[in-house]
Design a protein around this motif. Structure first.
Motif, short mmCIF file in Angstrom:
data_model
loop_
_atom_site.label_atom_id
_atom_site.label_comp_id
_atom_site.label_asym_id
_atom_site.label_seq_id
_atom_site.Cartn_x
_atom_site.Cartn_y
_atom_site.Cartn_z
N PRO A 123 42.47 23.99 -4.93
CA PRO A 123 41.78 24.55 -6.11
C PRO A 123 42.52 25.72 -6.80
O PRO A 123 42.91 26.64 -6.03
CB PRO A 123 40.33 24.96 -5.51
CG PRO A 123 40.35 23.88 -4.13
CD PRO A 123 41.77 23.71 -3.59
N SER B 203 31.15 14.78 -9.72
CA SER B 203 30.35 14.16 -8.43
C SER B 203 30.44 14.91 -7.36
O SER B 203 31.03 15.65 -7.31
CB SER B 203 30.97 12.72 -8.33
OG SER B 203 32.39 12.91 -7.69
N ARG B 204 29.78 14.43 -6.28
CA ARG B 204 29.90 15.30 -5.13
C ARG B 204 31.20 15.48 -4.47
O ARG B 204 31.31 16.18 -3.46
CB ARG B 204 28.65 14.91 -4.36
CG ARG B 204 27.15 14.77 -4.61
CD ARG B 204 26.21 14.51 -3.69
NE ARG B 204 24.98 14.84 -4.20
CZ ARG B 204 24.30 15.71 -4.22
NH1 ARG B 204 24.72 16.90 -3.89
NH2 ARG B 204 22.98 15.90 -4.81
N ASP B 205 31.96 14.40 -4.70
CA ASP B 205 33.42 14.53 -4.18
C ASP B 205 34.50 15.11 -4.82
O ASP B 205 35.51 15.58 -4.09
CB ASP B 205 33.95 13.11 -3.97
CG ASP B 205 33.03 11.78 -3.42
OD1 ASP B 205 32.42 12.61 -2.28
OD2 ASP B 205 32.95 10.73 -3.70
N ASP B 206 34.01 15.90 -6.09
CA ASP B 206 35.01 16.69 -6.83
C ASP B 206 34.93 18.06 -6.11
O ASP B 206 34.47 18.98 -7.13
CB ASP B 206 34.73 16.60 -8.39
CG ASP B 206 34.78 15.19 -8.84
OD1 ASP B 206 35.63 14.39 -8.13
OD2 ASP B 206 34.24 14.86 -9.77
N GLU B 207 35.02 18.26 -4.83
CA GLU B 207 34.99 19.84 -4.44
C GLU B 207 36.25 20.74 -4.86
O GLU B 207 35.67 21.89 -5.51
CB GLU B 207 34.98 19.85 -2.65
CG GLU B 207 34.99 21.02 -2.34
CD GLU B 207 34.64 21.09 -0.82
OE1 GLU B 207 34.58 21.96 -0.21
OE2 GLU B 207 34.90 19.89 -0.26
N ARG B 208 37.18 20.25 -4.93
CA ARG B 208 38.33 21.16 -5.58
C ARG B 208 38.09 21.39 -7.05
O ARG B 208 38.36 22.56 -7.27
CB ARG B 208 39.65 20.40 -5.35
CG ARG B 208 39.95 20.26 -3.91
CD ARG B 208 41.61 19.69 -3.70
NE ARG B 208 41.74 18.32 -4.16
CZ ARG B 208 41.38 17.41 -3.41
NH1 ARG B 208 41.23 17.38 -2.09
NH2 ARG B 208 41.59 16.15 -3.96
N TYR C 279 35.16 21.65 -8.70
CA TYR C 279 34.23 22.51 -8.62
C TYR C 279 34.67 23.92 -8.34
O TYR C 279 34.38 24.87 -8.99
CB TYR C 279 33.18 22.08 -7.61
CG TYR C 279 31.94 23.39 -7.35
CD1 TYR C 279 30.90 23.41 -8.17
CD2 TYR C 279 32.03 24.08 -6.39
CE1 TYR C 279 30.00 24.51 -8.38
CE2 TYR C 279 31.00 24.94 -6.13
CZ TYR C 279 30.05 25.12 -7.08
OH TYR C 279 29.19 26.17 -6.78
N LYS C 280 35.39 24.17 -7.30
CA LYS C 280 36.13 25.67 -6.97
C LYS C 280 37.05 26.18 -8.07
O LYS C 280 37.14 27.17 -8.25
CB LYS C 280 36.69 25.54 -5.73
CG LYS C 280 35.83 25.15 -4.55
CD LYS C 280 36.48 25.22 -3.12
CE LYS C 280 35.59 25.18 -1.81
NZ LYS C 280 36.43 24.83 -0.64
N ARG D 155 34.50 26.79 -11.37
CA ARG D 155 33.24 27.74 -11.22
C ARG D 155 33.47 29.05 -11.61
O ARG D 155 32.35 29.92 -11.81
CB ARG D 155 32.84 27.70 -9.74
CG ARG D 155 33.73 28.43 -8.81
CD ARG D 155 33.21 28.26 -7.36
NE ARG D 155 34.09 28.82 -6.36
CZ ARG D 155 34.01 28.83 -5.07
NH1 ARG D 155 32.90 28.40 -4.62
NH2 ARG D 155 35.00 29.33 -4.25
N LEU E 36 26.13 18.52 -11.57
CA LEU E 36 26.24 17.14 -10.74
C LEU E 36 25.72 15.96 -11.59
O LEU E 36 24.75 16.25 -12.61
CB LEU E 36 25.54 17.17 -9.62
CG LEU E 36 26.09 17.93 -8.31
CD1 LEU E 36 25.24 18.03 -7.10
CD2 LEU E 36 27.53 17.47 -8.07
#
Length: 328
Positions: A135, A158-163, A165-166, A169, A178
């Motif tokens: 991230p 999507s819920r798999d795009d965590e990096r 999102y960080k 944000r 989402l």
């Protein structure tokens, strides 16, 4: 009418094109409907925790401030009345819910109209994927500048795009949402709507579940099959099959009755014989008055002729008595 949008990578390279679903991105926007749905969404976001105290909830004011008469002033009963400083509030706000019930079809149509408005102005973009290894807000800012997203951008993840999102944000000009939570208000508040291949709605290609606002009744619920009771003839068939498989030895054995059944049969036979042997109650009832009636008239009939016979006998004796005296 279908519109094609270029698919680009993070560095701005065009990797292909994708056609937008006309059912979602080519709908005539209904502005009054969109306005109503947006107001309902904003109203539902209100907490509704405001509260004021009435004169019954304000402390103090239990004593009458002055006597009823003789002061020349208007009569008062409490210093916590609404017209007093420090008194209660009349008709003030109380905690309540501001939520409005909006039909699902209206919510769906409002979202389709908002997406169609952004697509008609060329403000819908599709990115191949946000594939950062770590991230990084700096890399996210550089990617937005390279892709030319000026103004406020709504990035659908999507819920798999965590990096991703960080990375996004902390940017004030970016809103993250989402794909299952996409709504008309979020689309209308943004200048750009950015999808990835996995989150682009329509074309029956969802990375995960479609937005709740676009969910439709795909298939009606299957009705539960009624429970069919077994037919009455099934049991004899089963027993017949069991006898056939058991062989002649099983069929030759006589059926034995249980003791309670034998006792019940004996008691029924005894009751039947006693009922047949006993005389009918109707015969005894008719015979009794016949026997009592026959002797009574016979006695009266014989007694009536005996009285004149006795009288004649007495008269004859009286006639014979003087003859005997004369002879003497």
């Amino acid at each position: 009418m279908t519109a094609a949008v270029e698919v680009r990578s993070q560095d701005g390279t065009v990797t292909g094109t994708v056609e937008l679903d006309p059912e979602l991105f080519a709908v005539q926007p209904n502005v009054p409907l969109m306005h109503q749905v947006v107001l309902a969404q904003l109203a539902a976001a209100r907490r509704g925790t405001q509260s004021t105290k009435t004169r019954a909830e304000v402390s103090g004011g239990g004593a009458k401030p002055f006597k009823q008469k003789g002061t020349g002033r208007a009569r008062q009963g409490s210093t916590r009345s609404p017209h007093y400083a420090g008194g209660g509030v009349a008709l003030g706000p109380k905690p309540r819910s501001y939520r409005q019930r909006t039909p699902r079809k209206m919510v769906q149509l409002a979202l389709k109209g908002a997406l169609s408005d952004r697509a008609s102005s060329g403000q819908v973009a599709v990115v191949e994927a946000w594939d950062w290894e770590v991230p990084s807000t700096k890399d996210a800012q550089a990617a937005l500048s390279t892709l030319g997203f000026n103004g406020k951008a709504l990035i659908v993840l999507s819920r798999d795009d965590e990096r991703a999102y960080k990375s996004f944000r902390n940017l004030p000009e970016v809103d993250l949402i989402l794909v299952g939570e996409l709504a008309a208000y979020d689309v209308l508040c943004s200048d750009w709507v950015v999808f990835t291949r996995n989150t682009l709605p329509g074309n029956n290609a969802w990375g995960e579940a479609p937005p709740a606002a676009l969910k439709a009744k795909a298939e009606p619920k299957a009705k539960a099959e009624p429970k069919v009771k077994p037919a009455a003839t099934a049991e004899p068939e089963a027993t017949a099959g069991a006898e056939a498989t058991a062989g002649p030895e099983a069929t030759s054995e006589p059926e034995t009755t249980s003791e309670p059944e034998a006792k019940q049969a004996e008691s029924r036979a005894t009751k039947r014989t006693t009922a047949e042997a006993a005389p009918a109650p109707a015969d005894t009832a008719t015979a009794a008055p016949a026997e009592a009636a026959t002797p009574a008239p016979a006695e009266t009939a014989t007694a009536t002729p005996s009285q004149p016979a006795q009288a004649e006998a007495g008269a004859l004796e009286d006639d014979e008595a003087p003859d005997a005296g004369e002879e003497a």
